[in-house]
Structures are given as C-alpha cells and as structure tokens.
Write a protein that holds these residues in place. Structure first.
Motif, mmCIF file in Angstrom:
data_model
loop_
_atom_site.group_PDB
_atom_site.id
_atom_site.type_symbol
_atom_site.label_atom_id
_atom_site.label_comp_id
_atom_site.label_asym_id
_atom_site.label_seq_id
_atom_site.Cartn_x
_atom_site.Cartn_y
_atom_site.Cartn_z
ATOM 1 N N LEU A 101 -1.029 6.423 9.201
ATOM 2 C CA LEU A 101 -1.268 7.865 9.307
ATOM 3 C C LEU A 101 -2.004 8.357 8.063
ATOM 4 C CD1 LEU A 101 -0.303 9.568 11.684
ATOM 5 C CD2 LEU A 101 1.547 10.405 10.238
ATOM 6 N N TRP A 102 -1.563 7.868 6.900
ATOM 7 C CA TRP A 102 -2.180 8.262 5.635
ATOM 8 C C TRP A 102 -3.617 7.736 5.565
ATOM 9 C CZ3 TRP A 102 -4.412 5.945 1.414
ATOM 10 C CH2 TRP A 102 -4.553 6.739 0.273
ATOM 11 N N GLY A 103 -3.778 6.427 5.820
ATOM 12 C CA GLY A 103 -5.106 5.823 5.737
ATOM 13 C C GLY A 103 -6.050 6.413 6.772
ATOM 14 N N GLY A 104 -5.503 6.731 7.956
ATOM 15 C CA GLY A 104 -6.310 7.296 9.029
ATOM 16 C C GLY A 104 -6.973 8.598 8.610
ATOM 17 N N ALA A 105 -6.219 9.464 7.943
ATOM 18 C CA ALA A 105 -6.753 10.765 7.555
ATOM 19 C C ALA A 105 -7.937 10.613 6.606
ATOM 20 C CB ALA A 105 -5.662 11.607 6.905
ATOM 21 N N PHE A 106 -7.795 9.676 5.656
ATOM 22 C CA PHE A 106 -8.900 9.469 4.717
ATOM 23 C C PHE A 106 -10.076 8.790 5.408
ATOM 24 C CE2 PHE A 106 -5.496 10.503 1.968
ATOM 25 C CZ PHE A 106 -6.074 11.077 0.850
ATOM 26 N N THR A 156 -10.397 3.427 0.512
ATOM 27 C CA THR A 156 -9.277 3.859 1.344
ATOM 28 C C THR A 156 -8.384 2.682 1.719
ATOM 29 O OG1 THR A 156 -10.613 5.659 2.211
ATOM 30 C CG2 THR A 156 -8.672 5.029 3.503
ATOM 31 N N PHE A 157 -9.017 1.580 2.139
ATOM 32 C CA PHE A 157 -8.210 0.447 2.600
ATOM 33 C C PHE A 157 -7.411 -0.180 1.455
ATOM 34 C CE2 PHE A 157 -11.536 -0.119 6.172
ATOM 35 C CZ PHE A 157 -10.933 0.899 6.893
ATOM 36 N N SER A 158 -8.034 -0.262 0.266
ATOM 37 C CA SER A 158 -7.243 -0.838 -0.834
ATOM 38 C C SER A 158 -6.141 0.134 -1.244
ATOM 39 C CB SER A 158 -8.121 -1.248 -2.010
ATOM 40 O OG SER A 158 -8.859 -0.157 -2.465
ATOM 41 N N SER A 159 -6.372 1.448 -1.077
ATOM 42 C CA SER A 159 -5.287 2.399 -1.356
ATOM 43 C C SER A 159 -4.151 2.248 -0.351
ATOM 44 C CB SER A 159 -5.801 3.838 -1.313
ATOM 45 O OG SER A 159 -6.710 4.046 -2.356
ATOM 46 N N VAL A 160 -4.507 1.957 0.905
ATOM 47 C CA VAL A 160 -3.464 1.722 1.905
ATOM 48 C C VAL A 160 -2.595 0.553 1.445
ATOM 49 C CG1 VAL A 160 -3.037 0.864 4.249
ATOM 50 C CG2 VAL A 160 -4.705 2.694 3.878
ATOM 51 N N LEU A 161 -3.248 -0.519 1.015
ATOM 52 C CA LEU A 161 -2.490 -1.695 0.555
ATOM 53 C C LEU A 161 -1.600 -1.331 -0.640
ATOM 54 C CD1 LEU A 161 -4.073 -5.220 0.336
ATOM 55 C CD2 LEU A 161 -2.081 -4.589 -0.947
ATOM 56 N N LYS A 162 -2.188 -0.586 -1.583
ATOM 57 C CA LYS A 162 -1.409 -0.231 -2.775
ATOM 58 C C LYS A 162 -0.257 0.716 -2.424
ATOM 59 C CE LYS A 162 -5.305 0.516 -5.095
ATOM 60 N NZ LYS A 162 -6.194 0.987 -6.164
ATOM 61 N N PHE A 200 0.520 -10.249 -8.218
ATOM 62 C CA PHE A 200 0.463 -10.299 -6.748
ATOM 63 C C PHE A 200 -0.490 -9.222 -6.208
ATOM 64 C CE2 PHE A 200 4.673 -12.622 -6.137
ATOM 65 C CZ PHE A 200 4.111 -13.647 -5.391
ATOM 66 N N TYR A 201 -0.281 -7.977 -6.650
ATOM 67 C CA TYR A 201 -1.104 -6.876 -6.131
ATOM 68 C C TYR A 201 -2.559 -7.027 -6.544
ATOM 69 C CZ TYR A 201 2.766 -4.257 -4.166
ATOM 70 O OH TYR A 201 3.819 -3.862 -3.397
ATOM 71 N N LEU A 202 -2.772 -7.462 -7.790
ATOM 72 C CA LEU A 202 -4.138 -7.635 -8.267
ATOM 73 C C LEU A 202 -4.884 -8.610 -7.363
ATOM 74 C CD1 LEU A 202 -5.876 -6.738 -10.693
ATOM 75 C CD2 LEU A 202 -5.283 -8.895 -11.773
ATOM 76 N N VAL A 203 -4.246 -9.754 -7.084
ATOM 77 C CA VAL A 203 -4.874 -10.769 -6.248
ATOM 78 C C VAL A 203 -5.097 -10.220 -4.833
ATOM 79 C CG1 VAL A 203 -4.547 -13.032 -5.173
ATOM 80 C CG2 VAL A 203 -3.989 -12.694 -7.590
ATOM 81 N N LEU A 204 -4.076 -9.531 -4.291
ATOM 82 C CA LEU A 204 -4.177 -8.999 -2.932
ATOM 83 C C LEU A 204 -5.305 -7.989 -2.806
ATOM 84 C CD1 LEU A 204 -0.523 -8.304 -1.716
ATOM 85 C CD2 LEU A 204 -2.178 -9.924 -0.778
ATOM 86 N N VAL A 205 -5.304 -6.986 -3.675
ATOM 87 C CA VAL A 205 -6.286 -5.901 -3.550
ATOM 88 C C VAL A 205 -7.677 -6.422 -3.853
ATOM 89 C CG1 VAL A 205 -6.976 -3.626 -4.392
ATOM 90 C CG2 VAL A 205 -4.557 -4.158 -4.098
ATOM 91 N N TRP A 206 -7.766 -7.296 -4.855
ATOM 92 C CA TRP A 206 -9.068 -7.845 -5.207
ATOM 93 C C TRP A 206 -9.628 -8.666 -4.042
ATOM 94 C CZ3 TRP A 206 -11.207 -12.699 -5.827
ATOM 95 C CH2 TRP A 206 -12.453 -12.720 -6.478
ATOM 96 N N SER A 207 -8.770 -9.473 -3.395
ATOM 97 C CA SER A 207 -9.234 -10.273 -2.259
ATOM 98 C C SER A 207 -9.691 -9.376 -1.122
ATOM 99 C CB SER A 207 -8.124 -11.189 -1.732
ATOM 100 O OG SER A 207 -7.523 -11.871 -2.772
ATOM 101 N N LEU A 208 -8.919 -8.328 -0.863
ATOM 102 C CA LEU A 208 -9.274 -7.415 0.221
ATOM 103 C C LEU A 208 -10.629 -6.765 -0.044
ATOM 104 C CD1 LEU A 208 -8.253 -5.891 2.839
ATOM 105 C CD2 LEU A 208 -7.586 -4.071 1.283
ATOM 106 N N SER A 209 -10.818 -6.271 -1.280
ATOM 107 C CA SER A 209 -12.091 -5.632 -1.622
ATOM 108 C C SER A 209 -13.236 -6.630 -1.495
ATOM 109 C CB SER A 209 -12.055 -5.094 -3.051
ATOM 110 O OG SER A 209 -10.935 -4.288 -3.227
ATOM 111 N N ALA A 210 -13.005 -7.861 -1.963
ATOM 112 C CA ALA A 210 -14.049 -8.882 -1.897
ATOM 113 C C ALA A 210 -14.430 -9.160 -0.441
ATOM 114 C CB ALA A 210 -13.566 -10.155 -2.576
#
Lengths: 226, 298
Positions: A101-106, A156-162, A200-210
């Motif tokens: 819902l949050w990610g959708g709005a953005f 937006t998507f990396s913010s959803v993950l975070k 963990f988060y650094l690797v996750l978000v960085w991979s997603l952005s990549a």
C-alpha cells in the motif's frame, strides 16, 4: 568508567538458521510488495495520467493519505484497528499488504510522471494508426513512460525493502529486524547484531538496486543508448 | 541584650529546622557513614543521575497524568538521587523500551537501567546486575471464556508476549508446538490478544494483574511460572557503581522501603497479590544459579 566491549560473534552462528529464515521472510514480503506496488503504480498511474474520472480522484486521495502519514501509523491501523471492524489480517498478509500500500502510492506518482512525460504526438500517432486508447497505452505510453519512470522506481522499491524493517517488528512478523531484536533482547549483544543486520540490508538493497539498474540498461531507449 | 536574644532565637530556629531536615532526609544520604561505598566519581561530577526507566509499564514505570515519570522503579531512582545528592530531583529520566534499554546503557546514554529488567545469565554477560530489588512471576492472561491452562493444552495454541523475553525463550524451549506472536511491548501484545490473534498473553504479573483487574473481558489463569527477579542494570565491570548501588539497595531493604514504595504505587485491591514480590528485612531475593534454572520446563 570502563567501556571495554568484548566482541562475540559465535551467537550469530548459533542463531544462523533463525537469521536465514528471517532473511527469506524479508525477501518474501518485500518482493511481493514491490511487485504489487509496481502493478498499482502502472494501473493507477495510467488512470491519473489519462485523467479517468472518479478513479483518478480516488487515486489522488489514496496517494495523499499514504504520502502524508507515517508508515508506522498505517501499519498499526491495518494490523490493530481493522480487526475492530472485523478485518483481521494475519501477520504475513498484514506485512506485505501494508508495504505494498505504501509503495503503491509512491509508484503511482512515479508512473504518472513517466506517462505524462511521453510526448503527446506519440500517443496521437498511435490513435491515428487506428489503435484503441488501451492499445495505444500498452504499445506506446507504457513502454516509453515506464522506462522514464524506472530511475524513480528504484528509490521507491528500495524504500519498500527498507521499510520491511519497520513493518516486521510492528506486526510481530519474524523478518530480519524483528528476529534481530529478539536475539538482541535475549543476548544483549548490541554491536554484533546491528552490525550483521546492517550488512544484510546493505547487500539486499544494493543487489535490488543493481538488478533494477541492469533492467534499466537493457531497456534503455535507443536514442539514450547512442 | 535584645539583639543577643533575637540572635539566639534565630539560631535556635535555624538549628531546629536543620535538625528536622536531617531527620526527614534518608539515613544514607544526609548522614554519610564512612563504611558505605562512595558515589562513583563520574556521577558526583555530573551532579545528577541519568536513569533509563520504562514509560509504558504502570505501576513500575509510566508517565502520570501531569506528564511526570512515576512508578515503583522511578521512586527507587529518586531514592538513589536522595542518597547521592540529598534530594529526590537530581535525576534525568530517559524512557527506554525492553529492546533499547541495554544498548542505552552500553552506549553510555544512561548510568543505570531501572526498567523492569529480569536477570538472565545471557544479559549478565553484557551488563552487570545489582542485587535483586523485585521479583516478577509469569502469569497467563486469557479471554474470560477460555479454559486454556499452562501445560500440554498449549500445544497448537498461539501465545503472545515480547520478543526475546524469558517467556519467548521458555515457550520456544518447553512448548515446541505452541506458536509465538512476539511484539516489542506487552501493550501491543495485549492489543493482539484482544483482537483474537492469540489465545493468551504471557507476561510478568506486574503487567497482567492490572490488566485483568481493569478489563472485564480478560482473566488470569491460576498458573504461576518463571519467577524472575529484577535487577538494576550497571555498565559491565563498573565495580564502584555496583558497590554503591548494592549498598543503597541494602539500606532500602533494611528500612523496608521496598514494601512502602510498592504500597504507594499499586492499586490497593492488588497490594496483596504483589506484596510478596519485594525484598523486606526478612525476605532476600536470589537470582537463579544456572541458565538451566532460569527456564526450567514444567
């Protein structure tokens, strides 16, 4: 005062199966939410860009409500307030749903901006070729506007993950942060647990952005590739 | 002559006033005894305590209607202020949660944790504990119509409590078929219980007794489990601080202050249920000797 901190990493290994399960859960709720918010963004963003009556206004209300309230309040509302009117979502559902819902709005705003940036001559050309409005959208506006919206969507998507780190503890869903708090509370090893959590988060978000950047490069418009 | 008389009267009044003040002030603070361990230098220099307390856990640590910190733990902190500086208000309270209290101490934001903290051997590896100043007992809070009890009946049921608490670890260890719903505060766990997301909430009697008394939809099962003494959290290895804290807790115990503090803080109808939980001149609390004792099943 002595502040000698003696580092102990062994408990990370002792809890590794719990942490891996938590990592999987973080991925699970985030990916469902990201996919869902992309769909919401494309559909409602198109409705906003095309100024479809009623849908467009309702979408504007949705976007304003979500963008102007803290995500924690939204989560608590979904998890603790909705049951009062008979809607009790399980933790897993509440977790991905509130993230979506949050990610959708953005995403709506990202895609609306993308679609509106498509020169109207392109759309007129589609219509002149005899395409319906829907087919013009699918074949002209979406491929071009969608690409324009991609860079903003990475954010937006990396913010959803975070934000899954906020959702998990709030709805008692055992993702990474919830599990880390649980281990922290039982062991008191602050530095080690937050350090591992950060990695963990650094690797996750960085991979997603990549990944999304890779997608962006693959989809680059021909004139940009030149 | 007249002048001398006035001076005498003034002196007598002042002396009387001073004497009265001395009597009113606590024994440990106003009349320093050579034998008592001295106040750690850092606190003496700062001229006040910085103490982490709960702000959402009546009657132990909460914010009262006027917006002030209040409760059992807060009054102990105020005694520490009297012992150290002769008055109750030389203390800055910092609201801490169960998850944030140890990090707040180890990172140096607060000098002591007085925040409903149960002693565990795992925590004792990271911080030092004072001697125990309260003992909580685990209770199970269930909906009024429920027949759930602690034991085999928990299989297949969902229990809510706080993440990482002794209840979380106890259920994980002893009731493998019970599902856990873990929140960061007992208040959120209570909300989940009331929403029907869990079959029962396990927590310290300090919290659930008050809830069961005020909420007609909920009740406590007769089970008592996991008697867990609370201690004051001290930076690991700060021996001077531990000696100071333990010696002052001993004074409070000798003067039976814990019972008096308790009486001022709990609802009179609940006093009997709480009164065996505090140290008295005749009752000394003890921490579990081993990690096994901490979470003994059955």
């Amino acid at each position: 005062m002595t502040l000698a901190y003696d580092f102990q990493w062994s408990f990370i290994w002792e809890n590794h199966s719990l942490l891996l399960q938590a990592l999987w859960r973080t991925l699970e709720i985030s990916l469902i939410a990201i996919a869902g918010s992309a769909v919401i963004g494309i559909v409602l963003g198109a409705a906003r860009a095309a100024r479809i009556p009623v849908v467009s206004q309702l979408t504007a209300v949705y976007v304003e409500v979500i963008r102007n309230t803290p995500i924690l309040v939204q989560i608590f509302f979904i998890f603790f307030a909705l049951p009062e009117i008979g809607i009790t979502l399980p933790q897993f559902t509440a977790a991905w749903f509130s993230l979506m819902l949050w990610g959708g709005a953005f995403s709506v705003e990202n895609f609306r901006a993308g679609f509106e940036a498509v020169p109207h001559e392109y759309r007129e050309a589609g219509l002149a070729l005899g395409f319906s409005r829907l087919r013009t959208f699918i074949h002209v506006t979406l491929p071009i506007g969608g690409r324009i919206a991609l860079p903003a969507s990475i954010n937006t998507f990396s913010s959803v993950l975070k934000n899954s780190a906020i959702v998990g503890p709030a709805v008692a869903y055992g993702e990474l942060t919830h599990t880390s708090f649980r281990i922290l509370e039982a062991t008191g090893r602050t530095f080690e647990i937050f350090f591992v959590l950060g990695v963990f988060y650094l690797v996750l978000v960085w991979s997603l952005s990549a990944l999304i950047r890779l997608l962006e490069a693959r989809l680059a418009l021909p004139e940009e590739a030149r | 002559m007249k002048r001398v008389l006035v001076a005498t009267i003034v002196a007598a009044l002042a002396g009387g006033g001073f004497a009265a003040w001395s009597v009113a002030a606590p024994a440990g603070g106003a009349t320093p005894t050579a034998k008592l361990p001295p106040l750690p230098a850092a606190i003496k220099q700062a001229k006040r305590w910085r103490i982490g307390v709960k702000c959402d856990t009546p009657p132990f640590g909460y914010i009262d209607l006027e917006g002030h910190n209040a409760g059992y733990d807060i009054q102990i902190a105020q005694w520490f202020s009297r012992f150290a500086f002769g008055r109750a208000n030389r203390v800055t309270f910092t609201c801490v949660t169960t998850a944030s209290r140890i990090p707040a101490l180890t990172s140096g934001k607060i000098d002591l944790i007085i925040a409903t903290m149960t002693f565990t051997h795992a925590r004792a590896q990271t911080i030092d504990f004072s001697s125990p100043y309260y003992v909580a007992t685990g209770r199970l809070l269930v909906p009024k119509s429920s027949s759930l009890r602690v034991g085999g009946a928990l299989a297949g049921k969902t229990i809510t409590t706080t993440g990482g608490s002794i209840y979380d670890r106890w259920v994980t260890k002893c009731f493998k078929n019970t599902k856990l719903l873990l929140f960061q505060s007992p208040t959120l766990a209570l909300a989940a219980l009331k929403d029907g997301r869990a079959d029962g909430e396990m927590f310290d009697d300090s919290f659930v007794l008050g809830v069961a008394t005020s909420d007609p939809d909920l009740k406590l099962t007769p089970d008592h489990f996991l008697r867990g003494p609370w201690g004051i959290g001290i930076v690991k290895g700060n021996k001077a601080m531990k000696k100071w804290v333990d010696s002052r807790l001993a004074i409070l115990k000798r003067q039976n202050q814990f019972l008096k503090i308790l009486k001022r803080n709990v609802n009179p109808t609940l006093f009997d249920a709480f009164k065996n939980n505090v140290p008295t001149p005749k009752r000394t609390l003890k921490y579990p000797a081993t990690e096994e004792d901490e979470l003994a099943c059955g």
